[in-house]
Scaffold this active site. Structure first.
Site, mmCIF file in Angstrom:
data_model
loop_
_atom_site.group_PDB
_atom_site.id
_atom_site.type_symbol
_atom_site.label_atom_id
_atom_site.label_comp_id
_atom_site.label_asym_id
_atom_site.label_seq_id
_atom_site.Cartn_x
_atom_site.Cartn_y
_atom_site.Cartn_z
ATOM 1 N N GLU A 280 0.820 -1.206 0.000
ATOM 2 C CA GLU A 280 0.000 0.000 0.000
ATOM 3 C C GLU A 280 0.855 1.259 0.000
ATOM 4 O O GLU A 280 0.419 2.322 -0.442
ATOM 5 C CB GLU A 280 -0.916 -0.011 1.234
ATOM 6 C CG GLU A 280 -2.158 0.844 1.109
ATOM 7 C CD GLU A 280 -3.168 0.561 2.190
ATOM 8 O OE1 GLU A 280 -4.092 -0.245 1.942
ATOM 9 O OE2 GLU A 280 -3.039 1.118 3.302
ATOM 10 N N HIS A 301 7.241 -27.245 -0.259
ATOM 11 C CA HIS A 301 6.652 -28.410 -0.905
ATOM 12 C C HIS A 301 5.459 -28.030 -1.786
ATOM 13 O O HIS A 301 4.685 -28.896 -2.198
ATOM 14 C CB HIS A 301 6.226 -29.431 0.161
ATOM 15 C CG HIS A 301 7.372 -29.916 0.979
ATOM 16 N ND1 HIS A 301 8.114 -31.036 0.656
ATOM 17 C CD2 HIS A 301 7.940 -29.412 2.105
ATOM 18 C CE1 HIS A 301 9.070 -31.208 1.553
ATOM 19 N NE2 HIS A 301 8.987 -30.235 2.440
ATOM 20 N N LYS A 415 -12.853 2.271 -2.975
ATOM 21 C CA LYS A 415 -13.968 2.555 -2.074
ATOM 22 C C LYS A 415 -15.047 3.360 -2.782
ATOM 23 O O LYS A 415 -16.253 3.076 -2.650
ATOM 24 C CB LYS A 415 -13.465 3.324 -0.844
ATOM 25 C CG LYS A 415 -12.617 2.505 0.119
ATOM 26 C CD LYS A 415 -12.193 3.358 1.304
ATOM 27 C CE LYS A 415 -11.369 2.574 2.307
ATOM 28 N NZ LYS A 415 -10.947 3.418 3.445
#
Length: 431
Positions: A280, A301, A415
């Site tokens: 951010e 793995h 937003k």
């Protein structure tokens, strides 16, 4: 004062060495002076965290004791920096299985109806407090979840429900602060000059961490030590700035992904906090390293093959600790069916350390640069130091890229678009 962190660069691909620090020094001096100016927006966290919290520690500890006495569950409602740091340190510094008498649950960090339905069912036979955290007071996920859970609390406790809700927001007038005032919820203030992802050493995290038994004084002492040691602009004496420059050099060399890895599963949520902090702060103007993470040896793995021999797009930052509380001995087996008796009487943490050393050698052999950060001990003091270290390095790193590491215009855009979509859907349904 000894350095709680050591940094080792395990690859010579970067040209950032002791002989080239002087090239960066003038730029670092200018950036350092700028981010230490008191009127620069978003840099309030840089000052000594212990000193900044001295006036609120008594209140926070008093509230924590009240919650522990009155509740068996604390619901932390928040998203991003309003909960990431709390959850990171809660998991890093708490036992894997034996928890405290009070359970901490996180909500408001997504919009899953299924999660919230099951949470309400879980809380039916619990005795909860709510701690809602939103600096702006308008975050959608947080606000909607708080509306739902506040109604639940009112139904469960009647008019006394307001005594079990604590609000953390900034000192400005905003919808959440007005709701708190109208309903007589108690409020604690988030310092205005500190952005969400840099708010780890504020009331945002300190109150819930105190509730679950984390020693917040030791945490702040570690952060305070880091603020002192990392206040020097000289690269030779500032490990956070050296880390920032190494990252920048790898980025310039074409390594556009940084993978943070560690060998303790309790640190996986710290990875999430780190990803928000750097992603951010740096991801702007089509610039920035993409931060990702892995938990070793588990992920060796799964994605280990790609890391070793896949596209050469990433470098690693490996986080290790000199001392970790708790260990077990490998037993001797008379049958030796697994042919592992040669390791009998050795300890698992020792084996884990050898795995780390083998991974570093193998990845460097495969052309993957590795920065190793070795922290003296996994405890509250050193985690406080480490988190401040990352914050200081992030501020420098973003400025070296030429972006503002203290804003988040892309998040604000998301937003706005989400609210537009919701508004349009409501208007359409009314036609």
């Amino acid at each position: 004062m000894s350095n709680p962190i050591n940094l080792t660069n395990h690859c010579s691909v970067t040209e950032a060495t002791d002989n080239t620090w002087p090239v960066y020094q003038p730029f670092v001096n200018a950036i350092h002076d700028k981010i230490h100016e008191k009127d620069v927006s978003g840099t309030g966290w840089i000052q000594d965290p212990l000193e900044q919290n001295s006036s609120v520690l008594f209140e926070l500890n008093w509230l924590a004791e009240e919650i522990k006495a009155q509740a068996d569950t604390l619901i932390v409602i928040g998203v991003g920096g309003s909960y990431n740091g709390t959850k990171a340190l809660d998991q890093a510094l708490s036992p894997y299985f034996k928890r405290t008498d009070i359970e901490i649950i996180y909500a408001g960090h997504q919009l899953s109806g299924a999660y919230l339905e099951q949470l309400l069912q879980h809380l039916e036979h619990k005795n909860p407090y709510i701690y809602v955290v939103s600096k702006s007071g308008t975050t959608l996920e947080t606000s909607l979840t708080f509306r739902l859970l506040a109604q639940f609390m009112k139904t469960k406790y009647g008019q006394s429900y307001c005594e079990r809700i604590i609000v953390a927001t900034d000192g400005n007038s905003n919808p959440l602060r007005k709701i708190a005032s109208d309903n007589h919820y108690r409020c604690v203030s988030i310092p205005i000059p500190i952005g969400g992802r840099y708010s780890l050493f504020t009331v945002v995290s300190l109150l819930p961490l105190a509730v679950v038994g984390i020693d917040i004084m030791e945490l702040l002492k570690g952060a305070s030590a880091a603020s002192e040691q990392l206040s020097n602009s000289e690269i030779e004496h500032n490990l956070a700035y050296r880390y920032a420059i190494l990252r920048h050099e790898y980025y310039k060399k074409g390594y556009h992904v940084e993978l943070l890895a560690s060998f303790e599963p309790c640190l996986t949520t710290l990875h999430e906090w780190w990803k928000q902090l750097f992603g951010e702060s740096e991801g702007k103007q089509q610039k920035g390293l993409f931060p990702t993470s892995a938990s070793y040896s588990t992920d060796l793995h799964s994605i280990g093959q790609f890391i070793q021999q896949g596209s050469p797009i990433l470098f690693e930052t490996i986080l290790s600790f000199g001392q970790i509380e708790g260990d077990v001995v490998i037993p001797f087996d008379r049958n030796n069916g697994d042919q592992l008796n040669y390791l009998a009487d050795r300890r698992f943490n020792e084996i884990n350390c050898h795995a780390k050393e083998g991974v570093i050698r193998a990845h460097v052999d495969g052309g993957v640069p590795v920065i190793e950060l070795t922290v003296n001990k996994l405890d509250a003091y050193h985690m406080g130091y480490l988190c401040y270290f990352f914050m200081k390095a992030c501020a420098m790193s973003g400025c070296l890229l030429g972006v503002n590491p203290f804003d988040q215009p892309g998040v604000e855009h998301y937003k706005r678009k989400t609210l537009e979509s919701l508004t349009n859907s409501v208007v359409h349904s009314m036609k």
